[in-house]
Design a protein around this motif. Structure first.
Motif, PDB file in Angstrom:
ATOM      1  N   ASP A  27       0.830  -1.200   0.000  1.00  0.00           N
ATOM      2  CA  ASP A  27       0.000   0.000   0.000  1.00  0.00           C
ATOM      3  C   ASP A  27       0.869   1.256   0.000  1.00  0.00           C
ATOM      4  O   ASP A  27       0.589   2.221  -0.704  1.00  0.00           O
ATOM      5  N   PHE A  85      -6.691   9.761  -5.858  1.00  0.00           N
ATOM      6  CA  PHE A  85      -6.951   8.401  -5.405  1.00  0.00           C
ATOM      7  C   PHE A  85      -8.274   7.862  -5.956  1.00  0.00           C
ATOM      8  O   PHE A  85      -8.820   6.899  -5.434  1.00  0.00           O
ATOM      9  N   GLN A  88      -9.901   4.068  -5.913  1.00  0.00           N
ATOM     10  CA  GLN A  88      -9.303   3.186  -4.910  1.00  0.00           C
ATOM     11  C   GLN A  88     -10.365   2.582  -3.992  1.00  0.00           C
ATOM     12  O   GLN A  88     -10.220   1.455  -3.529  1.00  0.00           O
ATOM     13  N   SER A 169      -8.455  -2.042   2.155  1.00  0.00           N
ATOM     14  CA  SER A 169      -7.455  -1.204   1.492  1.00  0.00           C
ATOM     15  C   SER A 169      -7.241   0.141   2.182  1.00  0.00           C
ATOM     16  O   SER A 169      -8.181   0.914   2.370  1.00  0.00           O
ATOM     17  N   LEU A 171      -5.486   2.541   0.824  1.00  0.00           N
ATOM     18  CA  LEU A 171      -5.676   3.517  -0.249  1.00  0.00           C
ATOM     19  C   LEU A 171      -7.148   3.842  -0.447  1.00  0.00           C
ATOM     20  O   LEU A 171      -7.521   4.997  -0.666  1.00  0.00           O
TER      21      LEU A 171
END
Length: 203
Positions: A27, A85, A88, A169, A171
């Motif tokens: 990550d 991002f 994501q 995640s 992210l």
């Protein structure tokens, strides 16, 4: 070319599995690749250490000196934006929401005093609802933390970040935080660096 050397971890990584450690490094590499616009490599190499020292305070002071005379245009480029991002998170809540970082870790090796207790959760949730009556409240934590807080009576109708990302995640949770209207943390953890380096309203 940028390389991240692996082979030595912080002392508080001793209680996570090797697989979880590798996923966390992956990550970090993805974050660096997204922000730098280059393909960041990792390299396994033995690293000799003579002890741990806290660099955060010195790093923030250095960064302040580097940024204090920069133009608004340059700072806009430097600060994190949700668009960097995009994609994501697997989905984004409909309508405005507040991102609330709640820390919870069961390991005895971690700082248990920083965990969000049931009493903290109930009290803060009520205050956030009163301050943001027309917005949703999203609890941002890892999978273990979200499942823990989900069981607290009255947690519904809070949203939980793990329901909006794949594989817990980091992210994805970064995107969720950056797309929120407000970020709140009480004795939180590493996620705090995300709003700190953005224009997001926070407390």
């Amino acid at each position: 070319e940028f390389k991240i050397l692996t082979g030595w971890n912080r002392g508080d990584w001793e209680d996570i599995t090797p697989e979880a450690g590798r996923a966390l490094v992956e990550d970090y590499v993805k974050i660096a690749s997204l922000l730098l616009g280059v393909d960041v490599k990792t390299e396994e190499r033995p690293v000799e250490t003579r002890g741990e020292i806290m660099l955060y305070r010195h790093a923030f002071n250095s960064l302040h000196q580097m940024c204090r005379h920069q133009s608004p245009t340059m700072m806009d480029k430097f600060l994190l934006r949700a668009e960097e991002f995009s994609g994501q998170a697997k989905r984004i809540p409909e309508g405005p929401y507040v991102a609330w970082h709640c820390r919870y870790n069961e390991s005895e090796k971690r700082d248990q005093a920083r965990n969000t207790t049931d009493e903290d959760f109930i009290s803060i949730r009520e205050k956030l609802w009163k301050r943001f009556p027309d917005q949703l409240i999203m609890v941002v934590s890892d999978k273990i933390g979200c499942e823990r807080f989900r069981k607290i009576p009255g947690a519904f109708p809070c949203l939980f970040a793990v329901d909006y990302v794949d594989d817990d995640s980091f992210l994805g949770k970064m995107e969720l935080v950056l797309r929120s209207s407000f970020y709140y943390a009480f004795m939180g953890g590493g996620m705090n660096v995300v709003p700190l380096f953005s224009k997001l309203d926070r407390k």
